[in-house]
Design a protein around this motif. Structure first.
Motif, mmCIF file in Angstrom:
data_model
loop_
_atom_site.group_PDB
_atom_site.id
_atom_site.type_symbol
_atom_site.label_atom_id
_atom_site.label_comp_id
_atom_site.label_asym_id
_atom_site.label_seq_id
_atom_site.Cartn_x
_atom_site.Cartn_y
_atom_site.Cartn_z
ATOM 1 N N ASP A 96 3.163 17.233 -18.851
ATOM 2 C CA ASP A 96 2.169 17.774 -19.777
ATOM 3 C C ASP A 96 2.324 19.280 -19.919
ATOM 4 O O ASP A 96 2.082 19.838 -21.000
ATOM 5 N N ARG A 97 2.737 19.931 -18.843
ATOM 6 C CA ARG A 97 2.947 21.381 -18.871
ATOM 7 C C ARG A 97 4.260 21.742 -19.547
ATOM 8 O O ARG A 97 4.377 22.799 -20.180
ATOM 9 N N VAL A 98 5.260 20.876 -19.424
ATOM 10 C CA VAL A 98 6.591 21.110 -19.992
ATOM 11 C C VAL A 98 6.831 20.024 -21.038
ATOM 12 O O VAL A 98 7.266 18.915 -20.702
ATOM 13 N N PRO A 99 6.556 20.262 -22.309
ATOM 14 C CA PRO A 99 6.579 19.190 -23.319
ATOM 15 C C PRO A 99 7.914 18.475 -23.452
ATOM 16 O O PRO A 99 7.945 17.259 -23.664
ATOM 17 N N PHE A 100 9.034 19.198 -23.336
ATOM 18 C CA PHE A 100 10.320 18.518 -23.518
ATOM 19 C C PHE A 100 10.564 17.482 -22.417
ATOM 20 O O PHE A 100 11.276 16.495 -22.628
ATOM 21 N N LEU A 101 9.951 17.687 -21.236
ATOM 22 C CA LEU A 101 10.093 16.711 -20.162
ATOM 23 C C LEU A 101 9.405 15.404 -20.531
ATOM 24 O O LEU A 101 9.923 14.311 -20.255
ATOM 25 N N ALA A 102 8.261 15.497 -21.181
ATOM 26 C CA ALA A 102 7.561 14.284 -21.621
ATOM 27 C C ALA A 102 8.376 13.539 -22.665
ATOM 28 O O ALA A 102 8.478 12.305 -22.640
ATOM 29 N N ARG A 103 8.952 14.290 -23.604
ATOM 30 C CA ARG A 103 9.758 13.632 -24.631
ATOM 31 C C ARG A 103 10.994 12.954 -24.050
ATOM 32 O O ARG A 103 11.496 11.978 -24.610
ATOM 33 N N GLY A 104 11.477 13.436 -22.915
ATOM 34 C CA GLY A 104 12.628 12.802 -22.286
ATOM 35 C C GLY A 104 12.270 11.632 -21.393
ATOM 36 O O GLY A 104 13.045 10.678 -21.267
ATOM 37 N N LEU A 163 0.816 -1.210 0.000
ATOM 38 C CA LEU A 163 0.000 0.000 0.000
ATOM 39 C C LEU A 163 0.852 1.262 0.000
ATOM 40 O O LEU A 163 0.570 2.220 -0.737
ATOM 41 N N ARG A 164 1.920 1.265 0.786
ATOM 42 C CA ARG A 164 2.775 2.456 0.820
ATOM 43 C C ARG A 164 3.494 2.653 -0.508
ATOM 44 O O ARG A 164 3.520 3.764 -1.055
ATOM 45 N N GLY A 165 4.081 1.599 -1.030
ATOM 46 C CA GLY A 165 4.770 1.728 -2.306
ATOM 47 C C GLY A 165 3.818 2.060 -3.436
ATOM 48 O O GLY A 165 4.150 2.830 -4.344
ATOM 49 N N TYR A 166 2.619 1.505 -3.395
ATOM 50 C CA TYR A 166 1.614 1.762 -4.441
ATOM 51 C C TYR A 166 1.199 3.225 -4.439
ATOM 52 O O TYR A 166 1.132 3.861 -5.501
ATOM 53 N N VAL A 167 0.921 3.759 -3.281
ATOM 54 C CA VAL A 167 0.515 5.166 -3.194
ATOM 55 C C VAL A 167 1.651 6.077 -3.646
ATOM 56 O O VAL A 167 1.437 7.038 -4.410
ATOM 57 N N MET A 168 2.877 5.777 -3.201
ATOM 58 C CA MET A 168 4.004 6.630 -3.583
ATOM 59 C C MET A 168 4.290 6.539 -5.083
ATOM 60 O O MET A 168 4.515 7.545 -5.754
ATOM 61 N N GLY A 169 4.287 5.329 -5.636
ATOM 62 C CA GLY A 169 4.595 5.155 -7.052
ATOM 63 C C GLY A 169 3.541 5.762 -7.951
ATOM 64 O O GLY A 169 3.853 6.502 -8.902
ATOM 65 N N CYS A 170 2.260 5.472 -7.668
ATOM 66 C CA CYS A 170 1.184 6.019 -8.502
ATOM 67 C C CYS A 170 1.068 7.534 -8.330
ATOM 68 O O CYS A 170 0.849 8.261 -9.306
ATOM 69 N N GLY A 171 1.225 8.000 -7.093
ATOM 70 C CA GLY A 171 1.152 9.441 -6.864
ATOM 71 C C GLY A 171 2.271 10.186 -7.567
ATOM 72 O O GLY A 171 2.043 11.225 -8.202
ATOM 73 N N ALA A 172 3.493 9.661 -7.484
ATOM 74 C CA ALA A 172 4.619 10.312 -8.159
ATOM 75 C C ALA A 172 4.434 10.279 -9.675
ATOM 76 O O ALA A 172 4.702 11.269 -10.363
ATOM 77 N N GLY A 173 3.984 9.159 -10.206
ATOM 78 C CA GLY A 173 3.761 9.072 -11.644
ATOM 79 C C GLY A 173 2.709 10.055 -12.116
ATOM 80 O O GLY A 173 2.862 10.692 -13.176
ATOM 81 N N PHE A 174 1.642 10.230 -11.334
ATOM 82 C CA PHE A 174 0.585 11.162 -11.702
ATOM 83 C C PHE A 174 1.085 12.607 -11.664
ATOM 84 O O PHE A 174 0.856 13.384 -12.607
ATOM 85 N N LEU A 175 1.791 12.985 -10.608
ATOM 86 C CA LEU A 175 2.265 14.368 -10.484
ATOM 87 C C LEU A 175 3.303 14.708 -11.554
ATOM 88 O O LEU A 175 3.272 15.794 -12.136
ATOM 89 N N VAL A 176 4.213 13.779 -11.825
ATOM 90 C CA VAL A 176 5.218 14.033 -12.855
ATOM 91 C C VAL A 176 4.545 14.110 -14.231
ATOM 92 O O VAL A 176 4.979 14.876 -15.099
ATOM 93 N N ALA A 177 3.485 13.344 -14.446
ATOM 94 C CA ALA A 177 2.764 13.428 -15.716
ATOM 95 C C ALA A 177 2.122 14.798 -15.892
ATOM 96 O O ALA A 177 2.128 15.356 -17.003
ATOM 97 N N ILE A 178 1.563 15.360 -14.821
ATOM 98 C CA ILE A 178 1.002 16.708 -14.902
ATOM 99 C C ILE A 178 2.101 17.707 -15.252
ATOM 100 O O ILE A 178 1.921 18.593 -16.111
ATOM 101 N N LEU A 179 3.259 17.568 -14.613
ATOM 102 C CA LEU A 179 4.379 18.458 -14.907
ATOM 103 C C LEU A 179 4.882 18.271 -16.335
ATOM 104 O O LEU A 179 5.171 19.252 -17.048
#
Length: 382
Positions: free
Chosen positions: A210-218, A192-208
């Protein structure tokens, strides 16, 4: 005017049902000419002093009742009673001490019962509601378990190779306190702890990203690279970095769940249609309001897809990581330890707990998805 002219669809359904009944009847009739099994080395037939004829009569009466029922659904329930009687027969014969390994008449009879069950589930799958979503999958799973039990006991497979489900259930009951401690350590503490941290980090970095296109390409090529890394390769490294407690297992889970969540979130955010985005801009909505009002709701099916995938990945990652170092508790520790001791019943019981846990997590997320995205076109098509 004939029925074929007034309702050809109903006639085609009845014709298909008739052919299905023929497919069921052929192996059942052939089974009557073959022995049920052997007792004291002598073959025993259907009318050799056992109660098999009573089971056979019950199955035939159930099929007749199903064929004469006014509705196909009622007939399916009647035929299901016949399937139940057919699969109870081998248990009765085993209780009588009969050897079923050479009872080809019995196995053909069970093949016919399985075909009949297939027909029943085909009818019930057309009934909306709980019948289609709960009863039909439950019948399928129960059929697999009963078939496993009968095949293993009937062919006398050694328990060290494959124990029957009844023996696994007995091990579950006998070792419930130990298995609960393992469940608490692996699932409630690490997963549960690893799941929340992994999914939460993946979601937040995806939002970032999406805002910064070159980050997605990298990041997307890194995601493809990370998905190719075997968990058995990173698990010992994480144990060395973070120690033997839950932190190392959570780190493995974060590595396994971060990129699936990232990729699914980015795909969901890019799912909004151009006309919808133009409409939001015409209302003067900025990036944040468009994200909250339009893009995130449209991305919900993708988000839930990532969450469901990660629910099983997290459990697998935690169990594998426990093979490389853990306190003296945990599902992975229990499997590796009991295999070395040849206590295969406990091993299979632990596997059963892990399978039920993974299925439960996935099912809970699927139910939550259905409740929160019922308005989405992808859910209306289901």
């Amino acid at each position: 005017m004939s029925e074929a002219m007034t309702n050809p669809y109903r006639t085609s359904l009845r014709s298909a049902a008739d052919w299905g009944l023929v497919a069921v009847a052929l192996p059942a009739l052939a089974a009557l000419a073959l022995p049920l099994g052997s007792q004291d080395g002598a073959p025993v037939g259907w009318f050799g002093g056992t109660m098999a004829p009573l089971f056979l009569i019950g199955v035939v009466l159930a099929v007749i009742a199903g064929r004469s029922a006014p509705k196909r659904v009622w007939g399916a329930w009647a035929e299901l009673a016949g399937v139940t009687l057919a699969w109870l027969l081998p248990f009765h014969l085993l209780e009588e001490g009969m050897d079923l390994s050479a009872g080809w008449g019995l196995w053909l009879f069970l093949v016919a019962a399985t075909l009949l069950l297939w027909r029943v589930m085909g009818v019930l799958a057309g009934v909306p509601g709980w019948t289609r979503s709960v009863i039909v999958p439950g019948l399928f799973g129960l059929g697999l378990l009963v078939g496993w039990e009968v095949l293993v006991r009937g062919f006398q497979v050694p328990a060290i190779l494959l124990p029957p489900p009844s023996r696994i259930a007995a091990a579950l009951g006998a070792n419930a306190p130990v298995l609960w401690d393992d469940f608490r350590q692996t699932v409630l503490t690490s997963v549960l702890r690893g799941y929340v941290m992994g999914c939460g980090a993946g979601f937040l970095v995806a939002i970032l990203a999406d805002r910064v296109p070159f980050l997605a390409r990298g990041l997307l090529p890194l995601g493809n690279l990370a998905s190719a890394i075997p968990v058995v390769g990173i698990a010992p490294i994480m144990v060395m970095w973070f120690g033997f407690d839950w932190q190392s297992k959570a780190a493995v889970i974060v590595v396994m769940t971060f990129f699936p969540m990232l990729i699914n979130t980015l795909a969901g955010l890019g799912n909004s249609e151009r006309i919808q985005l133009d409409l939001m801009r015409s209302y003067g909505a900025g990036y944040g309001r468009t994200l909250v009002k339009l893009r995130l709701p449209s991305a919900l099916p993708f988000l839930f897809n990532g969450l469901k995938i990660n629910s099983t990945l997290a459990l697998i990652g935690a169990i594998v990581a426990e093979f490389f170092g853990t306190p003296v508790v945990g599902m992975g520790f229990r499997i590796s330890t009991e295999v070395a001791r040849m206590n295969l019943d406990i091993v299979w019981a632990t596997i059963a707990v892990a399978a039920l846990t993974g299925s439960g997590l996935y099912g809970a997320l699927a139910l939550l998805e259905r409740l929160t995205t019922a308005w989405h076109p992808s859910m209306r098509r289901r």
